[in-house]
Design an enzyme around this catalytic site. Structure first.
Site, short mmCIF file in Angstrom:
data_model
loop_
_atom_site.label_atom_id
_atom_site.label_comp_id
_atom_site.label_asym_id
_atom_site.label_seq_id
_atom_site.Cartn_x
_atom_site.Cartn_y
_atom_site.Cartn_z
N GLU A 1 -10.83 -28.76 9.85
CA GLU A 1 -9.43 -29.08 9.58
C GLU A 1 -9.03 -28.56 8.20
OE1 GLU A 1 -6.36 -32.89 9.36
OE2 GLU A 1 -8.51 -33.23 9.63
N LYS B 1 -14.91 -9.66 12.29
CA LYS B 1 -14.84 -9.94 10.86
C LYS B 1 -16.23 -9.90 10.23
CE LYS B 1 -10.61 -12.73 10.79
NZ LYS B 1 -10.03 -14.05 10.44
N ASP C 1 -9.04 -17.59 3.12
CA ASP C 1 -7.78 -18.00 3.72
C ASP C 1 -6.71 -17.03 3.24
OD1 ASP C 1 -6.37 -19.63 5.49
OD2 ASP C 1 -5.55 -20.83 3.87
N THR D 1 -16.83 -17.72 9.67
CA THR D 1 -16.06 -17.24 10.81
C THR D 1 -16.95 -17.20 12.04
OG1 THR D 1 -14.65 -15.45 11.65
CG2 THR D 1 -16.58 -14.81 10.37
N THR D 2 -16.31 -17.29 13.21
CA THR D 2 -17.03 -17.04 14.47
C THR D 2 -16.61 -15.70 15.06
OG1 THR D 2 -15.33 -18.26 15.70
CG2 THR D 2 -17.28 -19.50 14.99
N ASN D 3 -15.73 -15.01 14.33
CA ASN D 3 -15.22 -13.71 14.77
C ASN D 3 -16.22 -12.62 14.43
OD1 ASN D 3 -13.79 -11.16 14.75
ND2 ASN D 3 -11.89 -12.33 14.89
N TYR E 1 -0.35 -10.15 14.71
CA TYR E 1 1.02 -9.77 15.03
C TYR E 1 1.87 -9.46 13.81
CZ TYR E 1 -0.13 -11.31 19.76
OH TYR E 1 -0.69 -11.44 20.99
#
Length: 206
Positions: free
Chosen positions: A43, A12, A77, A7-9, A166
């Protein structure tokens, strides 16, 4: 031990670091930026969340192998699966309303929620679950996967403050009988994603 998290978050990354500390494990969590990832977005063209989690992990493993970085790699995922919609949005949870957003720039960023509520409007069965798959590839190329699930129902309208992710604002989790977005940090640690990551971290200590 260092672990590369796909991740680049940074939030997280910090959450996984906190989880490691809560288990009294001495792991240092690195994200994709920390290892100099420069190949753009991976991808995800698998047919299941299991395949997508592995695709991301394998891409990172190949990159790390070229760079001489010999650390375990963790990727995940997740999908929201609704019984009455034959499992939708499922694999496409993160891209559920992309077509509508591309066709009309005036739709709100939470169009995914609007679309799901619209598709469930005439459905009596509002049962749904969040499923997560975490893939871990070890430095020798072997890998394993762990799974987690949280069950609940889709509310008929947005609950509380509208915020990312969301779908969390309309998923009422059985265990706590409230919207996922309203869970406390402690309660979140008992849900599907963190429980799956916990399994992986503990397995890496064996």
């Amino acid at each position: 031990m260092k672990i590369i998290f796909g991740t680049t978050n940074k939030r997280k990354q910090m959450d996984l670091q906190k989880l490691s500390h809560s288990l009294n494990l001495d792991f240092e969590i690195l994200n994709m930026d920390d290892i100099g990832w420069n190949k753009g977005e991976i991808e995800e063209n698998g047919q299941t969340i299991e395949e997508n989690a592995f695709i991301k992990a394998k891409a990172l493993y190949d990159f790390c192998h070229e760079k001489g970085l010999n650390y375990p790699i963790i990727t995940d995922d997740t999908g929201l699966f609704c019984e009455a919609l034959n499992g939708d949005p499922g694999l496409y949870t993160a891209r559920y309303a992309d077509d509508e957003m591309l066709a009309n720039k005036d739709v709100p960023p939470h169009q995914c929620v609007i679309k799901l509520l619209r598709n469930l409007k005439e459905k009596e069965n509002r049962r749904a679950c969040y499923r997560c798959c975490v893939t871990c590839i070890l430095p020798d190329g072997s890998h394993f996967q762990e799974f987690g699930e949280s069950n609940g129902v889709i509310a008929k309208d947005i609950v509380g403050e509208l915020k990312k992710p969301y779908f969390y604002t309309i998923f009422i989790i059985d265990e706590y009988q409230k919207a996922f977005s309203d869970l406390t940090a402690e309660e979140l640690m008992n849900t599907f994603r963190y429980q799956t990551l916990k399994k992986v971290l503990l397995k890496l200590t064996k």
